[in-house]
Design an enzyme around this catalytic site. Structure first.
Site, PDB file in Angstrom:
ATOM      1  N   GLY A  38     -21.857  62.592  42.189  1.00 39.67           N
ATOM      2  CA  GLY A  38     -21.612  62.830  43.611  1.00 39.67           C
ATOM      3  C   GLY A  38     -22.894  63.133  44.370  1.00 39.67           C
ATOM      4  O   GLY A  38     -23.979  63.251  43.782  1.00 39.67           O
ATOM      5  N   ALA A  39     -22.746  63.258  45.687  1.00 40.69           N
ATOM      6  CA  ALA A  39     -23.919  63.510  46.536  1.00 40.69           C
ATOM      7  C   ALA A  39     -24.618  64.804  46.121  1.00 40.69           C
ATOM      8  O   ALA A  39     -25.848  64.864  46.031  1.00 40.69           O
ATOM      9  CB  ALA A  39     -23.499  63.579  48.003  1.00 40.69           C
ATOM     10  N   VAL A  40     -23.833  65.847  45.840  1.00 40.31           N
ATOM     11  CA  VAL A  40     -24.437  67.119  45.428  1.00 40.31           C
ATOM     12  C   VAL A  40     -24.890  67.041  43.973  1.00 40.31           C
ATOM     13  O   VAL A  40     -25.955  67.574  43.623  1.00 40.31           O
ATOM     14  CB  VAL A  40     -23.448  68.281  45.648  1.00 40.31           C
ATOM     15  CG1 VAL A  40     -24.008  69.590  45.097  1.00 40.31           C
ATOM     16  CG2 VAL A  40     -23.128  68.432  47.142  1.00 40.31           C
ATOM     17  N   CYS A 154     -21.547  75.180  52.913  1.00 38.48           N
ATOM     18  CA  CYS A 154     -22.914  74.845  53.338  1.00 38.48           C
ATOM     19  C   CYS A 154     -23.311  75.482  54.670  1.00 38.48           C
ATOM     20  O   CYS A 154     -24.433  75.968  54.822  1.00 38.48           O
ATOM     21  CB  CYS A 154     -23.065  73.324  53.411  1.00 38.48           C
ATOM     22  SG  CYS A 154     -21.670  72.482  54.188  1.00 38.48           S
ATOM     23  N   GLY A 185     -22.000  66.424  54.132  1.00 39.93           N
ATOM     24  CA  GLY A 185     -20.995  67.433  53.839  1.00 39.93           C
ATOM     25  C   GLY A 185     -19.667  66.829  53.438  1.00 39.93           C
ATOM     26  O   GLY A 185     -18.844  67.485  52.794  1.00 39.93           O
ATOM     27  N   HIS A 268     -27.648  69.978  58.230  1.00 35.25           N
ATOM     28  CA  HIS A 268     -26.798  70.632  59.231  1.00 35.25           C
ATOM     29  C   HIS A 268     -27.669  71.444  60.189  1.00 35.25           C
ATOM     30  O   HIS A 268     -28.625  72.099  59.760  1.00 35.25           O
ATOM     31  CB  HIS A 268     -25.844  71.619  58.560  1.00 35.25           C
ATOM     32  CG  HIS A 268     -24.704  71.007  57.807  1.00 35.25           C
ATOM     33  ND1 HIS A 268     -24.471  69.655  57.742  1.00 35.25           N
ATOM     34  CD2 HIS A 268     -23.699  71.596  57.095  1.00 35.25           C
ATOM     35  CE1 HIS A 268     -23.375  69.437  57.008  1.00 35.25           C
ATOM     36  NE2 HIS A 268     -22.898  70.592  56.610  1.00 35.25           N
TER      37      HIS A 268
END
Lengths: 361, 361
Positions: A38-40, A154, A185, A268
């Site tokens: 995943g992205a994270v 986040c 996100g 963000h």
């Protein structure tokens, strides 16, 4: 972890709350990443490598769909394995980032198997038995963990990093915030939807969005979590409010927030009015922020250079600028800030790895 | 305008403040657009056409660089003329949108020549002799004009349209706002820079920004107007604060605002906390907004559908949603809103044309 500890833990898979308090990590822990594709997850891998995390082994876990893929870590190619109940044998540290459902199911299993879990999902964040940690704010809370430590939302992390030194300067009574949240996100697929839908827009092609509920190219929208009709807050806003209170151990902190998704890829930003209990001077605010770990002042008034997602991306600090009194509060108690932080790094992967680093001997 | 009036006006080019109060327009005014080729100028032309404005003639004025170009109005091709001191002979209504410098130089000339000027620049907005008008709020102020009526800042207009019915419901004491401002506010060239820099980013090409101070593709930044070191507010924020007070005739209205440029093409959004002097109920807030001219409620909690720039663009209403009490104010006096309006239409061209329409017999 000794074999005895492992056995004791494994004897009751649901017993993470009954484990001895505060197990720390061995000097060279065996590490697993859950949600490695995943992205994270990708950023977790990069953080472990970039920061020289002293792991003895690394296991990459993901959905069966990703099993068989590979990833490179320290010049070695690692196979990605399908997550299962037996994935955590011998694991000392499990970094979870695969959504709340996976965390609810597997984090207790990992903890019971003897691993310390740092969980990036919202599954356990508000569990009284689970510390919710931003190392710059409340690393000490980790000491009380019983197998699972939660990594906050986040926005909550990126807000807490500058709010904490301000609260230590002078007690904070209220925070009013509006967010400018990046695609990351919502995951790697949302980032790709932003890119692909924007390319289509520029070429005059129709694009049917499938990841987010609204068109994303050159558009923005209220955060896609459901709005609670009783409070009017959406899920993201509720998380930020309650998590900030828990992280800062300020159960009475008043937070009003509007969470908005903007067409930015991975950092963000947040516009905040911070209301202190007493008037504060801007010099003391700047001094407190300058000295704060994890904060970098970007407040060049002459050059009109303030925090921007582009500069916040790919680095670990929370950028803080536009520091001024709120003109709508003549008491001098309210200070406005504009902050930006990388959602995937400090807002997720980096914070998780920093929590783990502080558990090393 | 009669030849006598024209002669009297032309006799003193700087005398716009000495013209008889409240000249209204004839039934079929001769109209000029100054800045006809700009982002707002193009929309002025479109608004006049779309709304069937009863003009007898239309003169399109621009810089010498644009002279000789053409534009189509009601199926007729009009030549664009270079703006000059003699451009306003016989003109009843001059719509200016060519920047403050041009307005300072030519608006008094146009007014002295007998035209009613509706000026989209900031040149005269805070001049006590010049009405600053949002028709839904203070059209009556136009009655006192002496040749020039100022069209407010786009954020001020888009905020004032919903704030005014709320203030009439119950007095407002304070507004805290964060903006999400589109490229169009910086002109057509900024819109093109957003498109071109985004295309370059997606294709992995370098793009050197020339219009705005910071990279714009998938980025956002504090509004590019200069920050006043004394107040910490930038020029845009100062405009919104003082213009809202003038439009709403509330000299003591307290406004705290952060103005941010986001990668959106042409509609501005604003997250607002509106603090009333007494507690208000959400039902009465919704009822006041539902009944307000120029406001359209977009507040579908079940469908997670709220104001978005994409839906605000190309239409004249200010969209309002996310209506809820601010959780950080337990008194019940603070209400949060999220609004979006087309910067080029209600934020500029449409508002100017609406002002003019109300001066028709």
């Amino acid at each position: 972890m000794s074999p005895d500890q492992h056995f004791a833990a494994a004897a009751d898979l649901s017993a993470h709350t009954r484990l001895p308090a505060s197990p720390r990590l061995p000097a060279n822990p065996a590490v697993a990443i859950v949600g490695a594709t995943g992205a994270v997850g990708v950023e977790l891998l990069a953080c472990l490598e970039d920061r020289g995390f002293p792991l003895s082994s690394l296991r990459l876990l993901a959905s069966p769909r990703s099993a068989g893929k590979t990833a490179v870590f320290r010049d070695r190619t690692l196979a990605i394995e399908a997550l299962g109940e037996n994935s955590f044998a011998g694991i000392d540290l499990a970094l979870f980032s695969a959504g709340s459902g996976i965390s609810r199911q597997y984090a207790p299993i990992a903890a019971a198997a003897g691993a310390v879990v740092v969980d990036n999902s919202s599954a356990f964040r508000m569990d009284d038995a689970v510390p919710l940690v931003v190392p710059e704010v409340n690393q000490a809370a980790s000491e009380g963990h019983r197998g699972i430590i939660a990594n906050p939302n986040c926005v909550a992390i990126i807000a807490a990093v500058p709010l904490w030194p301000l609260h230590r300067l002078s007690p904070i009574a209220r925070v009013i915030a509006s967010t400018y949240q990046a695609a990351s996100g919502a995951g790697a697929a949302a980032m790709e939807e932003l890119r692909a839908s924007t390319a289509a827009y520029l070429e005059g092609r129709h694009y049917a969005n499938t990841v987010l509920a609204h068109p994303y190219a050159f558009n923005l929208f209220s955060h896609d979590t459901a709005v609670d009709p009783a409070t009017g807050s959406n899920g993201e806003e509720a998380k930020v409010m309650q998590e900030l209170r828990k992280i800062m151990a300020l159960p009475d902190l008043r937070v009003g927030i509007t969470c908005v998704r903007v067409p930015v890829l991975r950092a963000h930003s947040i516009a905040m009015t911070v209301e202190f209990e007493r008037p504060v001077g801007l010099d003391e605010v700047r001094a407190a922020l300058s000295a704060a770990p994890g904060v970098r002042l970007v407040d060049d008034v002459a050059g009109n250079h303030f925090p921007m997602p582009r500069e916040a991306s790919g680095q670990g600090d929370v950028l803080v600028g536009r520091i001024r009194h709120d003109a709508s509060d003549p008491s001098g108690r309210s200070v406005m800030l504009f902050v930006a932080g990388d959602q995937l790094l400090k807002g997720a992967a980096l914070n998780a790895v920093q929590i783990a680093e502080r558990l090393l001997p």
